[in-house]
Design a protein around this motif. Structure first.
Motif, PDB file in Angstrom:
ATOM      1  N   ASN A   1     -12.058  24.303 -87.806  1.00 57.38           N
ATOM      2  CA  ASN A   1     -12.620  23.631 -88.979  1.00 57.38           C
ATOM      3  C   ASN A   1     -11.594  22.665 -89.530  1.00 57.38           C
ATOM      4  OD1 ASN A   1     -15.145  24.933 -89.167  1.00 57.38           O
ATOM      5  ND2 ASN A   1     -14.173  26.728 -90.053  1.00 57.38           N
TER       6      ASN A   1
ATOM      7  N   TYR B   1     -10.936  20.392 -93.151  1.00 59.62           N
ATOM      8  CA  TYR B   1     -11.344  20.172 -94.530  1.00 59.62           C
ATOM      9  C   TYR B   1     -10.562  18.992 -95.086  1.00 59.62           C
ATOM     10  CZ  TYR B   1     -13.006  24.941 -93.986  1.00 59.62           C
ATOM     11  OH  TYR B   1     -13.638  26.065 -93.530  1.00 59.62           O
TER      12      TYR B   1
ATOM     13  N   GLU C   1     -17.559  17.403 -99.287  1.00 67.52           N
ATOM     14  CA  GLU C   1     -17.777  18.835 -99.089  1.00 67.52           C
ATOM     15  C   GLU C   1     -19.276  19.156 -99.045  1.00 67.52           C
ATOM     16  OE1 GLU C   1     -16.695  22.735 -98.354  1.00 67.52           O
ATOM     17  OE2 GLU C   1     -15.497  20.922 -98.321  1.00 67.52           O
ATOM     18  N   PHE C   2     -20.052  18.512 -99.899  1.00 68.23           N
ATOM     19  CA  PHE C   2     -21.505  18.705 -99.884  1.00 68.23           C
ATOM     20  C   PHE C   2     -22.096  18.271 -98.548  1.00 68.23           C
ATOM     21  CE2 PHE C   2     -25.744  16.890-100.459  1.00 68.23           C
ATOM     22  CZ  PHE C   2     -26.428  18.003-100.933  1.00 68.23           C
TER      23      PHE C   2
ATOM     24  N   ARG D   1     -20.530  17.970 -95.660  1.00 71.93           N
ATOM     25  CA  ARG D   1     -20.010  18.815 -94.592  1.00 71.93           C
ATOM     26  C   ARG D   1     -20.796  20.123 -94.493  1.00 71.93           C
ATOM     27  NH1 ARG D   1     -16.868  23.051 -93.696  1.00 71.93           N
ATOM     28  NH2 ARG D   1     -16.585  23.417 -95.900  1.00 71.93           N
ATOM     29  N   ARG D   2     -21.095  20.715 -95.633  1.00 74.34           N
ATOM     30  CA  ARG D   2     -21.837  21.981 -95.641  1.00 74.34           C
ATOM     31  C   ARG D   2     -23.292  21.824 -95.212  1.00 74.34           C
ATOM     32  NH1 ARG D   2     -19.955  24.992-101.177  1.00 74.34           N
ATOM     33  NH2 ARG D   2     -17.786  25.295-100.568  1.00 74.34           N
ATOM     34  N   ASN D   3     -23.898  20.692 -95.525  1.00 73.47           N
ATOM     35  CA  ASN D   3     -25.326  20.528 -95.289  1.00 73.47           C
ATOM     36  C   ASN D   3     -25.691  19.802 -93.999  1.00 73.47           C
ATOM     37  OD1 ASN D   3     -26.528  21.759 -97.662  1.00 73.47           O
ATOM     38  ND2 ASN D   3     -25.365  20.213 -98.769  1.00 73.47           N
TER      39      ASN D   3
ATOM     40  N   ARG E   1     -23.895  20.325 -90.897  1.00 73.13           N
ATOM     41  CA  ARG E   1     -23.461  21.068 -89.719  1.00 73.13           C
ATOM     42  C   ARG E   1     -24.251  22.357 -89.618  1.00 73.13           C
ATOM     43  NH1 ARG E   1     -17.003  19.989 -89.914  1.00 73.13           N
ATOM     44  NH2 ARG E   1     -17.190  17.733 -89.762  1.00 73.13           N
TER      45      ARG E   1
ATOM     46  N   PRO F   1     -25.238  26.241 -89.032  1.00 71.95           N
ATOM     47  CA  PRO F   1     -24.594  27.460 -89.527  1.00 71.95           C
ATOM     48  C   PRO F   1     -23.892  28.215 -88.402  1.00 71.95           C
ATOM     49  CG  PRO F   1     -26.947  27.786 -89.345  1.00 71.95           C
ATOM     50  CD  PRO F   1     -26.684  26.329 -89.043  1.00 71.95           C
TER      51      PRO F   1
END
Length: 68
Positions: free
Chosen positions: A17, A19, A39-40, A42-44, A46, A48
């Motif tokens: 990962n 960041y 960050e938003f 990146r989380r949404n 990729r 799970p």
């Protein structure tokens, strides 16, 4: 050391990962753009990690934080 133990125990799954964080002293716009918006996204965008069928005990997560 954890990587050696995992290899001796059988198959090891290594997940990498990256960041991004804004440097200390950066402007407000840059901090918001990097710390919040990136960050938003990146989380949404990729998939799970639960999509992998690897056992939790055999997974090793490594990461790097970039200060931009």
């Amino acid at each position: 050391m954890e990587l050696t133990e995992a290899r001796e125990g059988g198959v090891a799954y290594i997940m990498g990962n990256a960041y991004m964080r804004a440097k200390h002293g950066s402007g407000l716009v840059k901090r918001v753009a990097i710390n919040v918006e990136y960050e938003f996204l990146r989380r949404n965008t990729r998939g799970p990690r639960t999509a992998l069928t690897s056992p939790h005990a055999s997974t090793l997560e490594v990461g790097m934080i970039y200060h931009v």
